[in-house]
Design an enzyme around this catalytic site. Structure first.
Site, mmCIF file in Angstrom:
data_model
loop_
_atom_site.group_PDB
_atom_site.id
_atom_site.type_symbol
_atom_site.label_atom_id
_atom_site.label_comp_id
_atom_site.label_asym_id
_atom_site.label_seq_id
_atom_site.Cartn_x
_atom_site.Cartn_y
_atom_site.Cartn_z
ATOM 1 C CD GLU A 268 -3.106 -0.884 0.230
ATOM 2 O OE1 GLU A 268 -3.958 -1.776 0.102
ATOM 3 O OE2 GLU A 268 -3.139 0.174 -0.433
ATOM 4 N NE ARG A 272 -3.790 2.944 -0.343
ATOM 5 C CZ ARG A 272 -4.992 2.938 0.204
ATOM 6 N NH1 ARG A 272 -5.534 4.065 0.629
ATOM 7 N NH2 ARG A 272 -5.659 1.814 0.354
ATOM 8 C CG ASP A 401 -6.069 -7.143 -7.318
ATOM 9 O OD1 ASP A 401 -4.946 -7.335 -6.815
ATOM 10 O OD2 ASP A 401 -6.955 -6.471 -6.750
ATOM 11 C CD GLU A 535 -11.314 -1.532 -7.631
ATOM 12 O OE1 GLU A 535 -10.321 -1.281 -6.923
ATOM 13 O OE2 GLU A 535 -12.491 -1.301 -7.257
ATOM 14 C CB THR A 621 -2.385 -1.108 -9.080
ATOM 15 O OG1 THR A 621 -3.619 -1.821 -9.010
ATOM 16 C CG2 THR A 621 -1.814 -0.925 -7.682
#
Length: 643
Positions: A268, A272, A401, A535, A621
């Protein structure tokens, strides 16, 4: 993102967080520190006396072997004519003609040690005479000095690297007034989200818009790292909200600190923070973002210190100690986490000239290439100690994913030169289509989950990104199957739109099934929530870019109106707990990815294609755009690390 209910976050399910400030007031903690400091000095003095006394004892054969390791040491020697004892080609050190010189050296060392110990004892005596306030002041002075030294080290300028040719940063204005009006509305929603975060949650990781206070989860540790600020920067810049961008930049310059005792999610924080900082650097050219990204990356590197080189899921930014989530299969690392580092780490090596980042992610790739894959599928769990797969669970949604996404995007980001990544992507997609992609009785194409040899006919909101991925990867696919994969992307987009359209609020649930009479509908209560996820809108945008079919803008506008109607509150935007209820209960979290992804993709959906064109930019992503490293550019060919 108990096991009690797992908390949903971007791309991941993460165990719940224990929150709460320290129960000890600051001044009491300071007094305890001073008392411990005095006790430490006394103990240090005692140990020093004992240690020193050991060296000042008279010499004897009984003690010689422990005396600094300087006596009776074997050194290579062949010539015995000069008085040394020959022992199989070695001279016993100290027993030959050079023994006198060595004894003098030992005596000199003893005198130095004695002087150092006497100095330390004197300093300890002086400390013990100081008052508590004087000791506190001295501690603070030492801390300030260390902090300044660290700041100087961390602020060391990075080597100059030419920036790639950046195209489409300030473009995209639609000519159609209706489209422009819709885009302006999305921009206003972004400003509402940002302004309320700034008023009620500034510096915190996220916002609780109902309670009007800051919010955080365990993926960010226990520190206020301003996740929303970093995550939102590039969206602000793209939308032309430059005053808000400067507000965020000011906070990052003055308050973003990674030298904190905080355990964070490597995945993360990478997507981010590092992704957000790199994108902000490329868009604005402000060096502070690049410097901060490199500082943070250095804090993540200890996570790779495992027997296999597969990183831990979490790492303490201060100590460098890593570990995995307790709920992950037998202490495993997660495919979508260790497999979603490539884009950011390649750019870090490109910008710094340091190959360590590139080497880390390439090592992961090489290890995965050597492993057997059941039915050609990658299981979601891999043990970083043994290098073996954990539970055989394969998903294109949460836990799996973005691994597949980054294989494709590694190829795109390399100017389509990384054929190894493209082959891994093509192989994986063929296995996914064979074993996981199915059509429901009602004609809806969906992607199920493979669990221990059984296909679960359930699809998560997270899986809906795959429609866009199939479209993005259509060009360059094997056997001229571009049309096939574009069609597959369109079918997934349609299914995910149905999951929205079949709810009361016209917002999609977290997961939906295709069993019996239930199609594209959530069955379990704990799968009926919507937490501002991006998404589905992400897939609408990719499908719009590749087809310009107006239905994708229509579907995107439907989602925009539903978010505005049911998720907007006076303090920002909140998720809802049940999309099938006409009286929804708020979730009371404004996720950072709502500003980074959801609103950005909506804005791009109603912009012209010349804003961040896909042949020049690749989105990580978390929707942070990073430039393609074109081999034709002198920027890339001039960087020996990337070459």
């Amino acid at each position: 993102m108990t096991t009690p209910a797992l908390l949903p976050v971007s791309g991941r399910r993460i165990p719940p967080l224990s929150l709460g400030p320290s129960s000890f007031p600051h001044h009491r903690a300071t007094l305890r520190l001073s008392e411990k400091f005095i006790l430490l000095l006394i103990l240090s003095a005692f140990i020093t006396l004992c240690f020193g006394a050991f060296f000042f004892l008279p010499d004897s054969s009984k003690h010689k072997r422990f005396d600094l390791g300087l006596e009776d040491v074997l050194i290579p020697h062949v010539d015995t004519s000069k008085g040394g004892k020959n022992l199989g080609g070695y001279l016993i050190h100290g027993q030959g003609p050079d023994g006198h010189r060595h004894r003098e050296e030992e005596e000199r060392l003893r005198k130095k040690i004695r002087a150092d110990h006497e100095k330390a004892l004197e300093e300890a005596k002086q400390k013990l005479k100081m008052s508590r306030d004087e000791i506190k002041a001295e501690i603070q002075t030492a801390k300030n000095r260390i902090a300044q030294e660290l700041k100087k080290t961390e602020s060391k300028p990075l080597p100059p690297v030419p920036v790639p040719n950046l195209i489409g940063i300030n473009s995209g204005d639609p000519v159609d007034p209706d489209v422009r009006e819709k885009r302006d509305k999305i921009k206003e929603m972004m400003k509402h989200a940002w302004d309320n975060y700034r008023q009620y949650g500034w510096g915190h990781n996220e916002l609780k818009p109902i309670a009007r206070k800051g919010h955080s989860t365990n993926i960010f540790g226990n520190s206020q790292m301003g996740a929303t600020i970093v995550d939102a920067l590039d969206t602000l810049y793209i939308m032309g909200l430059h005053e808000e961008f400067r507000q965020g930049q000011g906070w990052i310059e003055n308050h973003l600190d990674f030298s904190v005792n905080s355990e964070v999610s490597v995945f993360e924080v990478n997507i981010r923070f590092i992704g957000g900082l790199l994108a902000a650097y490329y868009l604005s050219g402000q060096e502070v973002f690049k410097i901060k990204a490199v500082q943070l990356a250095g804090k993540l590197l200890p996570a790779f210190n495992t027997p296999t080189g597969i990183p831990w899921a979490m790492v303490n930014l201060k100590s460098g100690v890593g570990r995995n989530w307790g709920w992950a299969s037998a202490g495993s690392s997660i495919l979508a986490e260790f497999g979603t580092l490539h884009m950011e780490f390649v750019h870090l090596s490109y910008l710094t000239g340091d190959s360590v980042y590139y080497s880390k992610v390439m090592h992961i790739r090489k290890l995965l290439q050597k492993m057997d894959r059941p039915n050609g599928l990658y299981p979601n769990y891999l043990n970083p100690r043994t290098g073996r797969w954990g539970q055989h669970h394969t998903s294109v949604g949460g836990l799996g994913d973005s691994f597949y996404e980054y294989l494709l995007k590694a190829w795109l980001m390399s100017d389509k030169m990384d054929m190894e990544a493209r082959k891994m992507y093509d192989d994986a997609i063929e296995a996914i289509e064979k074993h996981l992609v199915r059509k429901s009785n009602g004609g809806l194409t969906f992607i199920g989950e493979w669990k221990n040899g059984h296909l679960e006919r359930k699809m998560g909101h997270l899986t809906c990104f795959a429609g866009g991925m199939f479209a993005l990867g259509a060009d360059g696919s094997r056997e001229d199957k571009a049309g096939h994969y574009l069609q597959l992307g369109a079918e997934i987009a349609h299914t995910c739109h149905e999951s929205y359209d079949r709810t009361t609020l016209k917002l999609g649930p977290e997961a939906f099934k295709f069993d019996g009479g239930a199609e594209a509908v959530a069955v379990r209560q704990n799968e009926k929530y919507y937490i501002l996820r991006p998404e589905v809108i992400e897939t609408y945008w990719y499908m719009w870019r590749f087809t310009h079919d107006p239905k994708y803008r229509q579907w995107g506008w439907e989602a925009t109106q539903a978010i505005e109607k049911y998720c907007r509150v006076s303090g920002g935007f909140s998720g809802v707990k049940d999309v099938y209820s006409s009286s929804p209960v708020y979730y009371d979290v404004q996720q950072s990815f709502f500003l980074a992804e959801t609103l950005k993709y909506l804005y791009l959906l109603f912009s012209n294609d010349d804003l961040l064109p896909l042949d020049h930019w690749v989105f990580n992503t978390e929707a942070h755009p990073l430039p393609v490293l074109h081999l034709a550019n002198t920027t890339l060919s001039g960087n020996p690390t990337y070459r």
